[in-house]
Design an enzyme around this catalytic site. Structure first.
Site, short mmCIF file in Angstrom:
data_model
loop_
_atom_site.label_atom_id
_atom_site.label_comp_id
_atom_site.label_asym_id
_atom_site.label_seq_id
_atom_site.Cartn_x
_atom_site.Cartn_y
_atom_site.Cartn_z
N HIS A 121 -1.90 -1.13 -5.33
CA HIS A 121 -0.97 -0.32 -6.04
C HIS A 121 -0.84 -1.17 -7.35
CE1 HIS A 121 1.35 3.38 -6.34
NE2 HIS A 121 2.42 2.40 -6.64
N ASP A 173 -4.07 0.60 -0.91
CA ASP A 173 -2.89 0.74 -1.34
C ASP A 173 -1.69 1.09 -0.28
OD1 ASP A 173 -0.42 2.17 -2.51
OD2 ASP A 173 -1.64 2.55 -4.17
N SER A 230 1.58 6.01 -10.70
CA SER A 230 2.36 5.96 -9.40
C SER A 230 3.70 7.06 -9.87
CB SER A 230 3.06 4.75 -9.27
OG SER A 230 3.94 4.63 -8.02
#
Length: 278
Positions: free
Chosen positions: A257, A224, A148
């Site tokens: 995620h 995600d 991320s």
């Protein structure tokens, strides 16, 4: 560099250290997995893991399950924190999760008050490796990967320093902070209205500007929640196609995620890095 804790793990050691950082102007903690090969005095290559928003040096160490494969491959894994820490370090006035403490975005801030502490780019590229290479049984051969915000950090740091890193990979990276809300907020507050500085920390912009080829692997989960609004992997794919830059971009059906996603594919990433770490 002070050792805070050390536990046996797959024949190696999972350690946590503390030191005073000149770049960040505060005391920092970081974690390191030293594989069993180091117990015999062997120097091993290093993969630097950069974590995402809200994380510390402990999230990856506890949740990713990387140590088993790192032990087999003989790779040390360094896990820095994601921002400066301490009572004197400024934070977002609203305590937002996406800026300030836990959200250093791997840039060197130029704007007040952030510029007094938020120098995560220099910390990761210069200060921490020098400390690691001097104090631990590791070689100068290194790669970088992350998740991320940390995926953004890994990609941009590697692309800006191709002579320092032999490979780069990322899970769910923010590929173009210039074109998403997380990145636009962070870059504006840390770097001010400086388009040239923004571009230096944007993977899509770096590739379009002729970044040197490095081995690159990207994994993105199709479940995600941040894919469409913040991560925008399609922008990276377009830049790769336009420039002929070679990278493996994989979409994983059903994955989100979280660290469950990272744990599911961390072995692939470590084996990818091992091909280039000598």
């Amino acid at each position: 560099m002070k050792l805070l804790s050390s536990v046996q793990c797959f024949g190696g050691l999972q350690n946590q250290y503390e030191h005073v950082s000149e770049a960040l102007n505060c005391t920092m903690q970081f974690s390191v997995y030293l594989p069993p090969q180091t117990q015999a005095g062997q120097k091993v290559p290093v993969a630097y893991w950069l974590s995402g928003l809200t994380c510390t040096d402990q999230n990856f160490a506890i949740k990713a399950g990387a140590q088993r494969v790192a032990a087999e491959l003989g790779i040390a894994v360094v896990m820095p924190d994601t921002s400066p820490r301490g009572d004197g370090v400024p934070d977002d006035q609203d305590k937002a999760y996406d800026f300030g403490l836990g959200a250093g975005f791997y840039v060197d801030a130029t704007e007040v008050p952030w510029s007094s502490h938020y120098k995560m780019y220099s910390y990761i590229v210069d200060e921490l490796p020098a400390l690691i290479e001097e104090g631990l049984p590791v070689s100068k051969c290194k790669s970088v990967f992350g998740h991320s915000m940390g995926g953004h950090g890994a990609l941009t740091i590697a692309l800006n320093n191709p002579a320092l890193y032999v490979a780069v990979s990322a899970f769910s990276p923010i590929v173009s902070p210039m074109q998403c809300p997380w990145g636009q907020k962070a870059l504006a507050l840390y770097l001010g209205n400086n388009p040239e500085a923004w571009q230096r920390h944007d993977t899509v912009a770096l590739i379009r500007s002729g970044a040197q080829q490095l081995p690159m692997l990207i994994d993105q989960g199709l479940a995600d929640n941040f894919l469409a609004s913040q991560l925008k992997t399609e922008l990276l794919e377009a830049a790769l196609k336009e420039t002929g830059y070679l990278a493996e971009v994989r979409y994983q059906v059903g994955y989100d995620h979280s660290y469950y996603f990272i744990a599911s594919f961390i072995e692939d990433h470590l084996r990818f890095h091992a091909r280039y770490l000598k």
